[in-house]
Design a protein around this motif. Sequence first.
Motif, PDB file in Angstrom:
ATOM      1  N   ARG A  10       0.836  -1.193   0.000  1.00  0.00           N
ATOM      2  CA  ARG A  10       0.000   0.000   0.000  1.00  0.00           C
ATOM      3  C   ARG A  10       0.876   1.251   0.000  1.00  0.00           C
ATOM      4  NH1 ARG A  10      -5.067  -1.553  -0.859  1.00  0.00           N
ATOM      5  NH2 ARG A  10      -6.144  -0.387   0.709  1.00  0.00           N
ATOM      6  N   ILE A  11       0.330   2.338  -0.543  1.00  0.00           N
ATOM      7  CA  ILE A  11       1.007   3.630  -0.541  1.00  0.00           C
ATOM      8  C   ILE A  11      -0.035   4.680  -0.143  1.00  0.00           C
ATOM      9  CG2 ILE A  11       0.616   4.037  -3.008  1.00  0.00           C
ATOM     10  CD1 ILE A  11       3.414   5.421  -3.012  1.00  0.00           C
ATOM     11  N   TYR A  12       0.406   5.666   0.634  1.00  0.00           N
ATOM     12  CA  TYR A  12      -0.517   6.689   1.120  1.00  0.00           C
ATOM     13  C   TYR A  12      -0.639   7.817   0.101  1.00  0.00           C
ATOM     14  CZ  TYR A  12      -2.998   9.762   4.290  1.00  0.00           C
ATOM     15  OH  TYR A  12      -3.947  10.568   4.860  1.00  0.00           O
ATOM     16  N   ASP A  13      -1.872   8.178  -0.218  1.00  0.00           N
ATOM     17  CA  ASP A  13      -2.157   9.273  -1.137  1.00  0.00           C
ATOM     18  C   ASP A  13      -2.385  10.532  -0.305  1.00  0.00           C
ATOM     19  OD1 ASP A  13      -3.514  11.194  -2.746  1.00  0.00           O
ATOM     20  OD2 ASP A  13      -4.189   9.619  -4.092  1.00  0.00           O
ATOM     21  N   LEU A  15      -3.219  13.462  -1.272  1.00  0.00           N
ATOM     22  CA  LEU A  15      -4.343  14.274  -1.735  1.00  0.00           C
ATOM     23  C   LEU A  15      -5.692  13.685  -1.339  1.00  0.00           C
ATOM     24  CD1 LEU A  15      -3.002  15.191  -5.272  1.00  0.00           C
ATOM     25  CD2 LEU A  15      -2.916  16.553  -3.196  1.00  0.00           C
ATOM     26  N   ARG A  16      -5.841  12.394  -1.530  1.00  0.00           N
ATOM     27  CA  ARG A  16      -7.111  11.751  -1.192  1.00  0.00           C
ATOM     28  C   ARG A  16      -7.156  11.300   0.265  1.00  0.00           C
ATOM     29  NH1 ARG A  16      -7.424   7.811  -6.337  1.00  0.00           N
ATOM     30  NH2 ARG A  16      -5.179   8.122  -6.271  1.00  0.00           N
ATOM     31  N   LYS A  17      -6.007  11.414   0.947  1.00  0.00           N
ATOM     32  CA  LYS A  17      -5.881  11.074   2.363  1.00  0.00           C
ATOM     33  C   LYS A  17      -6.357   9.652   2.662  1.00  0.00           C
ATOM     34  CE  LYS A  17      -6.210  15.817   4.076  1.00  0.00           C
ATOM     35  NZ  LYS A  17      -5.496  16.383   3.030  1.00  0.00           N
ATOM     36  N   LYS A  18      -5.825   8.701   1.866  1.00  0.00           N
ATOM     37  CA  LYS A  18      -6.152   7.301   2.114  1.00  0.00           C
ATOM     38  C   LYS A  18      -5.065   6.411   1.534  1.00  0.00           C
ATOM     39  CE  LYS A  18      -9.155   6.633  -1.929  1.00  0.00           C
ATOM     40  NZ  LYS A  18     -10.487   6.238  -2.366  1.00  0.00           N
ATOM     41  N   TRP A  19      -5.043   5.187   1.997  1.00  0.00           N
ATOM     42  CA  TRP A  19      -4.086   4.192   1.524  1.00  0.00           C
ATOM     43  C   TRP A  19      -4.617   3.559   0.246  1.00  0.00           C
ATOM     44  CZ3 TRP A  19       0.687   3.641   3.420  1.00  0.00           C
ATOM     45  CH2 TRP A  19       0.948   4.220   4.655  1.00  0.00           C
ATOM     46  N   LEU A  20      -3.726   3.391  -0.724  1.00  0.00           N
ATOM     47  CA  LEU A  20      -4.098   2.812  -2.014  1.00  0.00           C
ATOM     48  C   LEU A  20      -3.203   1.619  -2.324  1.00  0.00           C
ATOM     49  CD1 LEU A  20      -4.206   6.149  -4.030  1.00  0.00           C
ATOM     50  CD2 LEU A  20      -6.155   4.944  -3.034  1.00  0.00           C
ATOM     51  N   LYS A  21      -3.683   0.768  -3.197  1.00  0.00           N
ATOM     52  CA  LYS A  21      -2.855  -0.327  -3.677  1.00  0.00           C
ATOM     53  C   LYS A  21      -1.652   0.261  -4.418  1.00  0.00           C
ATOM     54  CE  LYS A  21      -3.002  -4.478  -6.495  1.00  0.00           C
ATOM     55  NZ  LYS A  21      -3.806  -5.280  -7.416  1.00  0.00           N
ATOM     56  N   SER A  22      -0.493  -0.242  -4.128  1.00  0.00           N
ATOM     57  CA  SER A  22       0.746   0.303  -4.683  1.00  0.00           C
ATOM     58  C   SER A  22       1.047  -0.307  -6.055  1.00  0.00           C
ATOM     59  CB  SER A  22       1.898   0.042  -3.709  1.00  0.00           C
ATOM     60  OG  SER A  22       3.073   0.627  -4.191  1.00  0.00           O
ATOM     61  N   THR A  23       0.312   0.135  -7.066  1.00  0.00           N
ATOM     62  CA  THR A  23       0.566  -0.308  -8.433  1.00  0.00           C
ATOM     63  C   THR A  23       1.749   0.486  -8.990  1.00  0.00           C
ATOM     64  OG1 THR A  23      -0.901   1.341  -9.392  1.00  0.00           O
ATOM     65  CG2 THR A  23      -1.900  -0.792  -8.792  1.00  0.00           C
ATOM     66  N   PRO A  24       2.381   0.017 -10.048  1.00  0.00           N
ATOM     67  CA  PRO A  24       3.489   0.783 -10.625  1.00  0.00           C
ATOM     68  C   PRO A  24       3.099   2.215 -10.999  1.00  0.00           C
ATOM     69  CG  PRO A  24       3.522  -1.443 -11.483  1.00  0.00           C
ATOM     70  CD  PRO A  24       2.240  -1.296 -10.691  1.00  0.00           C
ATOM     71  N   GLU A  25       1.932   2.409 -11.595  1.00  0.00           N
ATOM     72  CA  GLU A  25       1.512   3.762 -11.967  1.00  0.00           C
ATOM     73  C   GLU A  25       1.204   4.609 -10.739  1.00  0.00           C
ATOM     74  OE1 GLU A  25      -2.038   5.807 -14.469  1.00  0.00           O
ATOM     75  OE2 GLU A  25      -0.833   4.330 -15.545  1.00  0.00           O
ATOM     76  N   GLU A  26       0.617   4.007  -9.720  1.00  0.00           N
ATOM     77  CA  GLU A  26       0.323   4.757  -8.492  1.00  0.00           C
ATOM     78  C   GLU A  26       1.616   5.202  -7.818  1.00  0.00           C
ATOM     79  OE1 GLU A  26      -1.961   6.963  -6.535  1.00  0.00           O
ATOM     80  OE2 GLU A  26      -3.015   5.479  -7.744  1.00  0.00           O
ATOM     81  N   LEU A  27       2.644   4.375  -7.859  1.00  0.00           N
ATOM     82  CA  LEU A  27       3.948   4.771  -7.311  1.00  0.00           C
ATOM     83  C   LEU A  27       4.500   5.990  -8.042  1.00  0.00           C
ATOM     84  CD1 LEU A  27       5.688   1.339  -6.700  1.00  0.00           C
ATOM     85  CD2 LEU A  27       5.170   3.078  -4.979  1.00  0.00           C
TER      86      LEU A  27
END
Length: 142
Positions: A10-13, A15-27
Motif C-alpha cells: 500500500r502507498i498513502y495518497d 491528496l485523497r488522504k487514504k491508503w491505495l494499492k501500490s501499483t506501478p503507476e500509483e507509485l
Amino acid sequence: MSHASKEPQRIYDLLRKKWLKSTPEELVRQNLIQWMVQSKGYPLALLSTEKKISSCHRRFDIACFKPNPKIGDAHSILLLIECKANPLKREDLHQLYGYNHQIKAPCLSLCSPKGIYYSYNSCNQWKAGLPSYQELLKHLDF
C-alpha cells in the motif's frame, strides 16, 4: 514456518488522504506529488488526482489549479499531468491532448519512471523536468 503476506503493498495518497494499492503507476503518481510539493513548491491544497473529466468516463492523473479561481471558471486547471508506469509513447501524448481538449490547461506534463517532460500550450515545445510552482505562475502571468 513463516508465511509470506499475500496482502498487496500500500502507498498513502496525500491528496485523497487514504491508503491505495501500490501499483506501478500509483507509485509514479505519488512520488511525483511528493516531489512537486517538497521540491517544486506546489501547494498541496491546489493539487488534485484521479478526477473524472466532465463529459467522459476518463480520469486525469494530476492537476494543479489556479490560486483563487473565480466562481464558475471552467478553465481553472493550470497544469495537467499524465503519469505512466512504462516508458512514454506517442499514444500517451495523444491521451494527454485528448484530456486537455476539454480541460484547456495552459501547461501539460508527461511523467514516467524514466523522466518528466512539460510543455506550455502556447509554444508546444517539450522540455525535460517540471517548472516550480512560482515559475509556472510567472510564465502564465498569475
